[in-house]
Structure formats: C-alpha cells, structure tokens
Design an enzyme around this catalytic site. Structure first.
Site, PDB file in Angstrom:
ATOM      1  N   ASP A  75      24.902   0.637 -40.159  1.00 43.66           N
ATOM      2  CA  ASP A  75      23.915   0.011 -39.307  1.00 43.66           C
ATOM      3  C   ASP A  75      22.585   0.014 -40.071  1.00 43.66           C
ATOM      4  OD1 ASP A  75      22.638  -1.210 -37.238  1.00 43.66           O
ATOM      5  OD2 ASP A  75      23.365   0.131 -35.682  1.00 43.66           O
TER       6      ASP A  75
HETATM    7  C1  BGC Z   1      21.575  -2.458 -34.398  1.00 45.51           C
HETATM    8  C2  BGC Z   1      22.840  -3.221 -34.676  1.00 45.51           C
HETATM    9  C3  BGC Z   1      22.521  -4.566 -35.285  1.00 45.51           C
HETATM   10  C4  BGC Z   1      21.679  -4.359 -36.523  1.00 45.51           C
HETATM   11  C5  BGC Z   1      21.357  -5.634 -37.266  1.00 45.51           C
HETATM   12  C6  BGC Z   1      20.619  -2.457 -35.561  1.00 45.51           C
HETATM   13  O1  BGC Z   1      19.379  -1.953 -35.199  1.00 45.51           O
HETATM   14  O2  BGC Z   1      21.898  -1.131 -34.029  1.00 45.51           O
HETATM   15  O3  BGC Z   1      23.582  -3.354 -33.502  1.00 45.51           O
HETATM   16  O4  BGC Z   1      23.706  -5.254 -35.566  1.00 45.51           O
HETATM   17  O5  BGC Z   1      20.470  -3.726 -36.139  1.00 45.51           O
HETATM   18  O6  BGC Z   1      20.442  -6.409 -36.607  1.00 45.51           O
END
Ligand code: BGC
Length: 758
Positions: free
Chosen positions: A284
């Site tokens: 993530d």
């Molecule tokens: C989130 C994810 C997301 C990623 C990319 C993160 O802050 O937890 O769910 O896919 O950002 O935008």
C-alpha cells in the site's frame, strides 16, 4: 495511438506473441530473454511504483518522473487520468528507456470510473452477484477506454467495527457473502481474462485483516487468533485468489507483531504456498517506509524485509529503488528474490498485452465514446436503487404520491458533490444527480419546497474535516435555530417531509474513523424538530457505515438508507421514494444501539453464559445499561410488500458422509406489490472440537415474486458447507447435529435440525 506506431517504440514486442495464442511457456521464454538483458538497476526499477506527481502532457518527458522512466527506474504509475497523459508517459518508457519496457497504469477504480456506482458497502446490500459483477465490468470498460489497465479493487476486508471509516469500501461483516462478492468483483474487472481489451487487472486488498483495526482507528494494530483469521477474515482474500485475481495489495496494519508488508507468513506461506497465488504483490501507499515508524528497522532493513517476505512492488516510497542494491551487496536480500519480483511484474505486463501494444488502452476514440455513456448511467441508476435498504416504513408512508407538496429538507438534499461517495477518483462531481434534481426528474408534478435546515454538524471545523477532496459543504453562518425555523416554515406547508440527512461522503473512507457514529448533532436537532411537527417524515439517510439509530427507529415513521449511491444517486432515490422501484436491499453489517456494544456481529460465539430470554440477567453475558440486541440485524431490510416464510422442509434428518441435504421453504408474497426478497440460509454447528458461531451464512437467493405468488426456495447443502478450520488449522467438517435456519434476516429465521455422520 495506432498499433503500427506503437510497434516502432517497442523493440521488445518483436519477441512477444499475442497472449491469447500463448501459454506460460512462451511467456517464460520471452521474459527469460528480456531479463537476461536487464541490469540489476533495471530489475529493481520494475519494482518501483512511484507517486505520479502532476504529469503535464507535453512536459512529461522533462519531469522528474520522465527522467526516472528514461533511466528504467519505474515499473508503473497510478492515479493519472486521461489517455493523453498516459500515452505521453508510456511514450517515454517505450521510446526512450534502454529496454523499452512498457509501464503499467493503475488507479483506484473502486466503485466505478466516471460513471460512479454506489460505494462498495452499498453494493454489497444488493446481495446480487450479477449486478455487482456488472458494475465492476462497466468500471473496467470505462477505465480501460481511458488508459487504465489495473485497479486497486476489490477491497474485501471484513469489518465488524463501524467506527472504522473504511467499512464503506468493503462488503461488511460476513466472510461467506464477502467471498462471493470478492469473486464477482474480480470476474467483473478481469472478465474471462484481463488480457482482453475491455478488462483490467484487479488487485485484492488490503491483505490482511486491515478491517480489524483496534478501536476502529485507521491503520491501527490488529491482533487475533489464527482460528479467527482463517475462519472469519481470510476467506474473501482467498476467494479473490481462487477467482484468478492478478495482484494483491498488502495492508498497513501489523499481524502477529509484524506489519503485513513484511509478513512472510501472510505473503509467502499462506498466499503463495497454501493458496497458490501466481500474480504480484504490491505494497500500500508508502507501506514499506511506514515500517520504520512501526519500529522494525531503518529504511534499508524494512525494504529488505518486505522483499524477502514476498512484496514485489513498492508503492510510492521508493525504498526498493534506493536500498535494495546495497542490501544485495550486504547479503540481506538475494538476487533470486529480486529476479522473482521483477518476473512477476513483467508477467503481469505480458499478460495484459502491453509488450505487444503498450498503447492498447490508449485509443482516443474509445476514450471519447465509451465513458459516461447513457447505457452506463442507466445501469448505475438501476444498480443504485437495488442497494438502498428500507429500515422502517410505518403506516406505509412510502412510497410517496407523485402529487401534492413535499418539503425536502437537509444539508444533503441539494448537494451533488457528496452523491458519489468516498474514493471516486475519476468522477466529475458536477455531473452527479442530487436528491432535489432526482425528485424533480421522477415526479415533475410534485410541488417541492426546499430548505437546507442545518449545516453538516454544529462545528465548522468538523465540517471542513468532513468535506475534503472537493466535497465541501458551504458553511451557513445563520444560527442553528434560524435554519431550523426556515425548515419548519417549509415543513408546515407540506403534505410530507423528506429529510436528506446523515454523513457526508468523506465522513467514511480512509482515515475517516469516528468515535461516535450518530447522525451529526445539528442534523439530529433538525430531525427532532421535523418529527415534532407531527407530519409524516421520511428520513433519507446517507451514510458510509452503520450508524446508531435507536432514536430514529423509535421516532421517525420511515427510514430509507441510501448509502452513497454514485452518479445517479438522486434519480435512483426518487425511483424508490415514489415506488417505481420496490426496495430490496438487505444490510450486510449489524447496526448497533450504541458505540459501547461494538463489536456487535451476528455470527458471534455463544459463550458459556449466553443471555437466554429477556435482558437483564445477572451472571449472564450482557450489559447493565443496554440489551445485546442491535437496532437492525445483519441481513435486515424491508420492502413495500411483505413476505411469509413457511416452516423448513428437509429432505432428510439423518445423513451420512458425502450426501446432499435439501432444505426448502415456501416463500409467499403476502403484500400488494411485486417485490424481491433475499432468502438467507444459516447453519449452526451445535458441537465442535472448537467452539462454533451461533449461526453462519451459508447461502442466499434473491427471489422476485408477484403479489400472492408462492415459490419453493431450496438450498442444497453438502459437507463442504460444514467445513471450518480446526485447532490444527485443518479445513474439515465434524459429524454431529446441525441447525439449519432460513429467513429474511439473520434474526428472524425458521429452523430445523439434522444429524450428519461421517
Ligand atoms: C489506500 C489504498 C489505495 C492506495 C492508492 C492508500 O492510501 O490505503 O486503498 O489503493 O492508497 O491510492
């Protein structure tokens, strides 16, 4: 960009065959040959998924990102919108980098692209897998027409704590339903294979247990037994893997004291070895860097740990890019592991067909004609109406007549920006349909009187925090009483009051946890004043999570929970309010009476001192100040018609081995309207080698019946439905008594008992 031009930029594509003609062996030959030419730096570059920054078409080549792409230091980019921008950066990769390896382009296409569907928690309440699959497939179609080939969805984290804002992004509290939805979403995005032009690669997230954050506070610690993990939290991720999901995203939280991003047990032992996952694993957002704050080492150490645990791609933090070479020199990682990760990224690109045509998703014509189409908007409207849950409807206040005067009141009544809900990255909010517009569209003869009635809350600073990303509510500087007075004036002139209240879109979603989950104070005061008028009040409730609605359930005549319905929310709400569509959504989360009851979920254990009979009982598992009951149980939802369930008929009451049991009920539409009912099957395993839940969802069917019509609804049950992970984490079933339950929600069920021997 035409294919012929694309080929000029892509020398490596000479080696590639179209994926449809190929097989794993051909892919391997191609990637072996390519990797032989790659330097260590170029291999590490493939593992890098940097933040895209602001890429301006025409200047992309001179940007920071452009420079890195030329140097082969970027594997992909995400959340860039538009074929012009995407082809501009792809052109740098396949035209100016040494090996001309195409980039992969991801985006958070969570519940639709430009045509936004309801938030995932809402979608789950449709209990309609075809519909959910269709919404994902339309999202994939639109995204793929606009340069995107990879989505960070589905989010399948089981959540039993409504304080957690990200409960809005998943499918609720149940592992069985969550698994069905995980599969439907993956199939919707990827089709029969994500190599096809209209499909995109899915990414199941957040692996694992992210929804079990302590106290519902985002990014917080999770800690649970392996029994709970395997029986209750892991099944939806596994279902996505079984459905062939192309990628997995690791979660921010720790599991067993090790952040998921460096958790070898999760990423290698379970995901790769037990489940046989073949795709790639991405972190993530800055997930690796955050392990420094978690306290398991400096950046170089945590990056090495992430790679060795099974991470293949590093989102945003660039820790692989900046430290892996040093770690290799020091013997902290192996070249084999870097090669493995690099191969996984190249395989995904190969399967997507990007080596053959890096501009495969960048046809301008498609971008112009296949996004936000009338057909997609119609689908969004139809889907949204299926996700609303009718929580109360005393004296048949609903459906409303398409005549007379309606007082439409509330901060969410005349608001477009909040209709799409959280995570609608590609949406143009100005194109969403507000409630007031929807009502006018569907019932042009109705006299609609509008008043805002209140701000979102009484605290202007809270309203700022709850209105980010272009979804702000304009703060009304009048006093609360002035706004209520105006609303009452309007209300007094009406036949019925429709109060559009609840949460704003950004009150749920990432980093939007709440310690109190009521309707915000200013709106509660408004609602109480409206109810006091004695006029019929319909609460149209916006929310991204279960709320505490005890007072509302006791005092408001009708409540329609509409979540955040997407682009067409206003039209779909009007369709249901006026009865053009009969509501059929059923809750996929329990709605507690108060925050102190959390976690409250239907599939709990019995304990040694269960509350049997009426609350309160001393020395039983209950509270002094509140009963154990929810306001609305899992599976609950009303209709404009009514349904009757007969007793259960079983094909047998004593079964042996691999036999199939048929359990059926007669379902009758006892009302006056055609309607749909979600018939739910629950099973209780009465005695086990470990304690078992009081009931578990094991099947469901959504049935439509005409008034007066009766249908026999049958469920086939086999020993597979009785399996669970035992104390040795062996997945098997145990003989004994099973209680079979069928009903319209998890509380109101008919039951019958069988004995099943091995
Ligand atoms: C989130 C994810 C997301 C990623 C990319 C993160 O802050 O937890 O769910 O896919 O950002 O935008």
């Amino acid at each position: 960009m035409k294919k012929s031009i694309a080929l000029l930029f892509c020398t490596v594509c000479l080696f590639a065959n179209s994926f449809s003609q190929t097989n794993d062996a051909k892919m391997k030959t191609f990637i072996d040959a390519l990797m032989k030419k790659m330097t260590l730096d170029e291999k590490i570059g493939q593992l890098n998924l940097p933040g895209s920054g602001d890429i301006v078409t025409g200047q992309a080549s001179n940007s920071d990102i452009g420079k890195k792409i030329k140097e082969g230091k970027v594997g992909g980019l995400f959340n860039i919108k538009g074929v012009d921008k995407i082809s501009a950066v792809q052109k740098i990769a396949v035209g100016e980098s040494r090996l001309k390896i195409p980039l992969i382009f991801g985006m958070d296409v969570i519940h639709g692209y430009e045509t936004v569907f309801p938030i995932p928690l809402g979608l789950s309440c449709s209990w309609d897998m075809d519909l959910i699959k269709k919404s994902a497939s339309i999202a994939a179609h639109e995204a793929s027409a606009d340069g995107i080939c990879w989505t960070f969805s589905p989010m399948v984290d089981i959540a039993r704590d409504p304080r957690w804002g990200r409960i809005a992004e998943g499918s609720g509290e149940d592992p069985y339903l969550g698994s069905q939805i995980a599969k439907a979403m993956v199939q919707g995005y990827q089709g029969d294979h994500f190599s096809k032009n209209y499909n995109i690669m899915a990414c199941v997230k957040h692996y694992a247990l992210y929804g079990a954050a302590e106290g519902g506070r985002d990014y917080n610690t999770t800690d649970m037994s392996h029994l709970r993990m395997f029986n209750e939290y892991l099944p939806p991720y596994k279902a996505a893997v079984d459905a062939g999901v192309g990628s997995v995203m690791a979660s921010f939280n720790e599991v067993d004291g090790v952040p998921a991003t460096a958790n070898k047990f999760l990423l290698t032992d379970v995901l790769r070895k037990q489940w046989g996952f073949k795709g790639f694993v991405v972190t993530d957002y800055t997930g690796i860097n955050e392990m420094v704050a978690h306290g398991i080492g400096d950046l170089q150490t945590v990056a090495a740990r992430a790679l060795m645990a099974g991470i293949d791609m590093d989102m945003v933090g660039e820790s692989f890019l900046t430290t892996l070479k040093k770690s290799l020199q020091k013997g902290k990682v192996t070249e084999q592991q870097i090669d493995f990760a690099c191969r996984k990224i190249l395989e995904a690109k190969y399967k997507l067909g990007l080596f053959e045509n890096p501009y495969k998703y960048c046809e301008e014509q498609r971008a112009k004609t296949e996004i936000f189409t009338d057909a997609n908007l119609k689908a969004a409207r139809d889907v949204a109406a299926q996700t609303f849950v009718l929580l109360k409807n005393d004296n048949a206040v609903l459906p409303l007549k398409k005549s007379g005067t309606i007082a439409l009141i509330g901060p969410l009544a005349d608001n477009k920006e909040n209709m799409p809900g959280t995570w609608s990255v590609a949406a143009d909010f100005s194109k969403a349909v507000s409630v007031i517009q929807g009502l006018k569209n569907v019932a042009p003869d109705v006299n609609i009187l509008y008043a805002k009635g209140s701000n979102l809350s009484s605290d202007s600073l809270f309203d700022v925090r709850a209105g980010m990303f272009g979804k702000s509510f304009k703060w009304d500087s009048r006093s609360a009483q002035q706004m209520i007075d105006e609303a009452l004036e309007v209300a007094n002139k009406s036949d019925v009051i429709v109060a559009a209240l609840g949460e704003s879109a950004e009150m749920s979603g990432e980093s939007s946890s709440r310690s109190m989950i009521n309707i915000p104070d200013a709106q509660e005061d408004l609602l109480k004043a409206l109810v006091k008028t004695g006029k019929p009040v319909v609460l149209v409730l916006f929310t991204g999570r279960p709320l505490t609605l005890k007072w509302e359930q006791e005092n408001v005549p009708a409540i329609l929970n509409v979540w955040f319905g997407g682009t067409e929310a206003g039209n779909a709400i009007a369709d249901v309010l006026f009865g053009d569509v009969n509501p059929s959504g059923k809750l996929t989360t329990t709605f507690p009476q108060n925050v102190g009851q959390i976690p409250l979920y239907y599939n709990h254990k019995n304990t040694g001192r269960p509350l049997e009979g009426k609350w309160f009982q001393k020395f039983r598992s209950n509270y002094l100040d509140v009963s154990n009951d929810p306001v609305y149980p899992f599976g609950f939802g009303l209709s404009y018609t009514t349904f009757n369930y007969s007793d259960i008929k079983l094909s047998d009451t004593l079964l042996k081995g691999n036999k199939t049991l048929t359990a059926s009920v007669q379902l009758t539409n006892t009302g006056t309207r055609k309607g749909k009912e979600v018939v739910q099957l629950y099973i209780r395993d009465v005695v086990g080698s470990i304690t078992r839940p009081v009931k578990e969802l094991k099947g469901f069917q959504k049935i439509e019946l005409n008034p007066g019509e009766t249908k026999t609804i049958s469920f086939k049950i086999t020993p597979d439905d009785l399996k669970f992970y035992n104390a040795d984490l062996k997945y098997d079933w145990e003989p004994g008594e099973f209680i079979i339950m069928i009903g319209g929600n998890s509380r109101d069920v008919k039951s019958a008992s069988v004995n099943w021997v091995k």
